[in-house]
Design a protein around this motif. Sequence first.
Motif, short mmCIF file in Angstrom:
data_model
loop_
_atom_site.label_atom_id
_atom_site.label_comp_id
_atom_site.label_asym_id
_atom_site.label_seq_id
_atom_site.Cartn_x
_atom_site.Cartn_y
_atom_site.Cartn_z
N GLU A 1 18.57 47.32 73.01
CA GLU A 1 18.47 47.78 71.62
C GLU A 1 18.31 49.29 71.56
O GLU A 1 18.88 49.97 70.69
N GLN B 1 21.67 50.92 72.31
CA GLN B 1 22.54 50.79 71.14
C GLN B 1 22.14 51.76 70.04
O GLN B 1 22.99 52.38 69.40
N ILE C 1 26.87 44.06 73.53
CA ILE C 1 26.30 45.03 72.58
C ILE C 1 27.13 46.30 72.53
O ILE C 1 26.97 47.11 71.62
#
Length: 226
Positions: free
Chosen positions: A184, A187, A209
């Motif tokens: 995360e 990203q 992702i």
Amino acid sequence: MALVELRGVCKSFRKGDQTITPLDHIDLDIEAGEFVSLMGPSGTGKSTLLNLVSGIDHADAGTITVDGTVVSELSRSKRADWRAANLGYIFQTHNLIPVLTAYENVELPTLLLKLSAKQRRQRVELALAAVGLSDRAEHYPRQLSGGQEQRVGIARAIVAHPKVVVADEPTGSLDTETTEQVLELLQRLNKELDITLLMVTHDTDAAQIASRPLLLDRGKFLEPAR
């Protein structure tokens, strides 16, 4: 013109009496701000490709161009200088120096640049803030969790404002929850800071992702891994 361009790139190794060719006339374009992931079986050239793009290794044939610089034509010493100013590297096992604090580990790449002490401090503070570790700046690696260590490694990779960041199995040594947190973070950095990322992974979920997952097998790109 793409930020990263590979044209006809080949790389072979000798193993006993055999010649192994992990990369066989590879072409690849990566645009500025893209997040590209590379998947494929072990030994298919993923890490080799990262090492060629980053100038750690040298191609047998073909050209590798990053932001207009033909990296594949540089000497070993010039590649090292270029890498310090233009590329960030995220390792699987953090590679932090245990006797240095988080702040000092992140600061290391800036020592190779012509920056004032104030400019170095600003960059380190911004990088630690970007990965959510401003409050851990004076902690040593032994005082950090595995996920925090990897975030320090990510801060170190982005502190010099590189043209591209390469990540070699950045979640390979992390548990499931920490893996999700690190992915995360990558990203978010890609989207919010417009960082160009090239990531090698064995994890199918991690690959997805990326804005462009690619599959590398037997020296060739196959269909995108979506």
